[in-house]
Design an enzyme around this catalytic site. Sequence first.
Site, PDB file in Angstrom:
ATOM      1  N   ASN A   1      -7.599   1.468   9.596  1.00  0.00           N
ATOM      2  CA  ASN A   1      -6.204   1.705  10.379  1.00  0.00           C
ATOM      3  C   ASN A   1      -6.707   1.592  11.599  1.00  0.00           C
ATOM      4  O   ASN A   1      -7.286   2.412  12.405  1.00  0.00           O
ATOM      5  CB  ASN A   1      -5.829   3.148  10.086  1.00  0.00           C
ATOM      6  CG  ASN A   1      -5.398   3.345   8.516  1.00  0.00           C
ATOM      7  OD1 ASN A   1      -5.592   2.284   7.734  1.00  0.00           O
ATOM      8  ND2 ASN A   1      -5.298   4.388   8.218  1.00  0.00           N
TER       9      ASN A   1
ATOM     10  N   HIS B   1      -3.173  10.862   0.629  1.00  0.00           N
ATOM     11  CA  HIS B   1      -2.492  10.556   1.916  1.00  0.00           C
ATOM     12  C   HIS B   1      -2.141  11.941   2.626  1.00  0.00           C
ATOM     13  O   HIS B   1      -0.982  12.039   2.807  1.00  0.00           O
ATOM     14  CB  HIS B   1      -1.687   9.478   1.928  1.00  0.00           C
ATOM     15  CG  HIS B   1      -1.303   8.664   3.321  1.00  0.00           C
ATOM     16  ND1 HIS B   1      -1.650   7.289   3.419  1.00  0.00           N
ATOM     17  CD2 HIS B   1      -0.911   9.191   4.432  1.00  0.00           C
ATOM     18  CE1 HIS B   1      -1.240   7.017   4.526  1.00  0.00           C
ATOM     19  NE2 HIS B   1      -0.884   8.202   5.176  1.00  0.00           N
TER      20      HIS B   1
ATOM     21  N   TYR C   1      -5.219   0.928  15.621  1.00  0.00           N
ATOM     22  CA  TYR C   1      -3.968   1.024  16.569  1.00  0.00           C
ATOM     23  C   TYR C   1      -4.334   0.754  17.938  1.00  0.00           C
ATOM     24  O   TYR C   1      -3.624   0.246  18.650  1.00  0.00           O
ATOM     25  CB  TYR C   1      -3.073   2.194  16.591  1.00  0.00           C
ATOM     26  CG  TYR C   1      -2.570   2.388  15.054  1.00  0.00           C
ATOM     27  CD1 TYR C   1      -1.311   2.061  14.795  1.00  0.00           C
ATOM     28  CD2 TYR C   1      -3.094   3.210  14.055  1.00  0.00           C
ATOM     29  CE1 TYR C   1      -0.960   2.096  13.469  1.00  0.00           C
ATOM     30  CE2 TYR C   1      -2.564   3.203  12.747  1.00  0.00           C
ATOM     31  CZ  TYR C   1      -1.293   2.627  12.766  1.00  0.00           C
ATOM     32  OH  TYR C   1      -0.869   3.068  11.613  1.00  0.00           O
TER      33      TYR C   1
ATOM     34  N   ARG D   1       0.745  -1.277  -0.011  1.00  0.00           N
ATOM     35  CA  ARG D   1      -0.193  -0.005   0.060  1.00  0.00           C
ATOM     36  C   ARG D   1       0.936   1.200   0.000  1.00  0.00           C
ATOM     37  O   ARG D   1       1.657   1.437   0.937  1.00  0.00           O
ATOM     38  CB  ARG D   1      -0.899  -0.041   1.454  1.00  0.00           C
ATOM     39  CG  ARG D   1      -1.662   1.298   1.124  1.00  0.00           C
ATOM     40  CD  ARG D   1      -2.625   1.252   2.621  1.00  0.00           C
ATOM     41  NE  ARG D   1      -3.490   2.446   2.721  1.00  0.00           N
ATOM     42  CZ  ARG D   1      -3.510   3.414   3.603  1.00  0.00           C
ATOM     43  NH1 ARG D   1      -2.670   3.180   4.561  1.00  0.00           N
ATOM     44  NH2 ARG D   1      -4.165   4.459   3.347  1.00  0.00           N
TER      45      ARG D   1
ATOM     46  N   GLU E   1      -3.791  -0.369   8.038  1.00  0.00           N
ATOM     47  CA  GLU E   1      -2.756   0.009   8.778  1.00  0.00           C
ATOM     48  C   GLU E   1      -2.784  -0.723  10.209  1.00  0.00           C
ATOM     49  O   GLU E   1      -3.940  -0.732  10.650  1.00  0.00           O
ATOM     50  CB  GLU E   1      -2.426   1.609   9.142  1.00  0.00           C
ATOM     51  CG  GLU E   1      -2.185   2.331   7.868  1.00  0.00           C
ATOM     52  CD  GLU E   1      -1.782   3.783   8.196  1.00  0.00           C
ATOM     53  OE1 GLU E   1      -1.722   4.126   9.264  1.00  0.00           O
ATOM     54  OE2 GLU E   1      -2.110   4.582   7.335  1.00  0.00           O
TER      55      GLU E   1
ATOM     56  N   GLU F   1      -7.757   8.729   6.194  1.00  0.00           N
ATOM     57  CA  GLU F   1      -8.094   9.251   7.485  1.00  0.00           C
ATOM     58  C   GLU F   1      -8.736  10.596   7.344  1.00  0.00           C
ATOM     59  O   GLU F   1      -8.097  11.532   8.004  1.00  0.00           O
ATOM     60  CB  GLU F   1      -7.039   9.004   8.411  1.00  0.00           C
ATOM     61  CG  GLU F   1      -6.519   7.571   8.585  1.00  0.00           C
ATOM     62  CD  GLU F   1      -5.415   7.563   9.700  1.00  0.00           C
ATOM     63  OE1 GLU F   1      -5.159   6.421  10.302  1.00  0.00           O
ATOM     64  OE2 GLU F   1      -4.649   8.332   9.884  1.00  0.00           O
TER      65      GLU F   1
END
Length: 507
Positions: free
Chosen positions: A340, A160, A342, A114, A414, A205
Site C-alpha cells: 500500500n 484487515h 501513498y 480487493r 492500495e 498493514e
Amino acid sequence: MKATSSPRIHKTLAAIFFIIFFSHNPVEGRGKAPQVVNRNSFPQDFLFGVGTSALQIEGSAHEGGRGPSVWDSIFMSEKATIKDIDKCGTMIDHYKRYSEDVKLLKKLGINSYRFSIAWSRIFPDGTLEGGINQEGIDFYNKLIDELLANGITPFVTILHFDYPLSLFTKGGFLNPSIIKHFKDYSDVLFKAYGDRVKHWTTFNELEITAIFNYMHGFDIPIPENCQITKECRDVYTLMHICLISHGESVKLYREKYQAKQGGEIGIVLSIEDYIPFSRKPEDVAATVRLRDFSTGWILDPLFNGDYPTSMKELVRDRLPKFTEEEKRLIKGSLDFIGINYYRSFFGKDEPNKFLIKGLDNYDSLAIKQVFNDEGIILGIRDNATMSFVNPQGLYNVLVFLKKTYNNPKIYITENGIASGTISQPLKDKHRMDYIATHINYVKRALDAGVNVKGFFVWSAFDTFEFHQGFSDKWGLIYIDFADNLKRVPKQSARWYRWFLTGNRNFV
C-alpha cells in the site's frame, strides 16, 4: 553491539548506494514519468482493481449473526473523537447492497476487487469452538459469486484491522493462543471460498496496527507506558505473534489447499519511500534504519527467517527471538507481496529517542520529514489535501523490493488520495491526476523488470476512515448520505473507466 555478518554488511551497503543514487540522480529519482495511453500498455493478465475492507463499508454490525468486534468497542468508548459516529452502524450498507455495488464495479471496467472478510461474521466469538455462523459464510459466498458472474476476480484479505472483541479481551495478538484461532479461521475461509478465490492475503498493514496502537497507544484501553519510557515491548511481541500466525496460515494453505485450488497467498504492508534528509552519513544511515523498522520488520523474517540486524541491535532483548522451527515456518511463507503506497519522506537521524514524536518508531533513532536540509519538499504539494505527493517514490520502492528480495511478485494493493478541501466532491481532478501519475510509474517499473502484477485504487467507494469517519471521501464512487446512500461516480471513476475500457460513460 555484536559484529555484523558479511551478508548484512553487503545488504546495508547496497541499500545505502540505492538510496543515494535514487535521491540525487535526476533521471531515476526525479525524472518525468512516461505517458500511459490506456490499459493496453500493460500485460493482459495484469490486475486493475479497487479495494475496500469489511469494517469500512459493510454495516449491519448487529445483523446476520455477526459478533462484536474490536472496533465496535472503540466506537462506544471513543465516540466523542470519531466523526460520523452516527453512521457506524450502517456504514454504506454494502452488506445489503452488495449486488448493486458489484454492478457499479463492473461498470468501472476493473477485472479484480480487493475486499476483506469480517472475522466476527464467520466466528462470532472468534473461535471455531464457539461455532461457525452460516449466515456469514453465505454472505461472502454470494458476494464472491456475484463478482465472478460479472467478470471480476476476488482478491481477499483475511484480516484487515478488525477482529472479534472476545479475542481482544483475552490479549488479542499479544496472546499466543490467537495463533490457533487465526489458523482455524483461515482454514474455514480456504475451505469455503478457495475453489473460487485464487488470491489471498493474511494481514493488512501489520506495522500500522503495531505502531499506531501498541507503540503510540491509540485505540487500546490500557496502553503500555512506553510513550513515557520509550522502551516499548508489546509492539514487538504483537508483530512476532502476527508473523507466526501468518506462517501457520500459509503452511496450512500450502499443505491442504493450494495444489488443488491453484491459488496464491501473501501479505500486505504499507510502504513508503525514504530519501536522506541530507548527504551526511548519519542521515543516510537513518534512512536505511527507517526501511529496516518498517519494510524489513515484516519482509526480512518472511524472506530471510529473521529480523534486520539494526532492529536486533537497537531493540535488544525487547525484540522476540524466533526459534529454529519458527524460522523454518516463516521463511519463504509468501507467494507475493502486497504493498500500500501513498507517500514518501526524507529520513533524518535522531539519536535521542525522547525527541522522536509523531508516529515514528522510537527505537529506529530516525524521524520522517517532508522537507530536507535545503528546504526542498519531496515530490509536490497536493492543493486539495495539502499533503505531499511523490509518485516516483512508488517506482523507487518497487525497484528497491526487486533488488532487495530477489524480484518477488508484487501487487500494489492500495494507492489513492482523499478528497481534502474540494467543494464539489464529484469533481475530483486531483484524484484522477494522482492515480494516473502513479500508474505511469508502475509502467516504468514494469519496463525496469519489476515483477508487478496488479494495481488497486483505494478505495472503490467513500469508506469509513476510522476517526475521520466519511469526511475524507477516498472513493471513486461518491456516497450521498442525504439521498438514501445513493452511489454516484466521480470524475476519477469516469477517468479510471476510460483508462480501462476507452469509455467514460457509466451506462
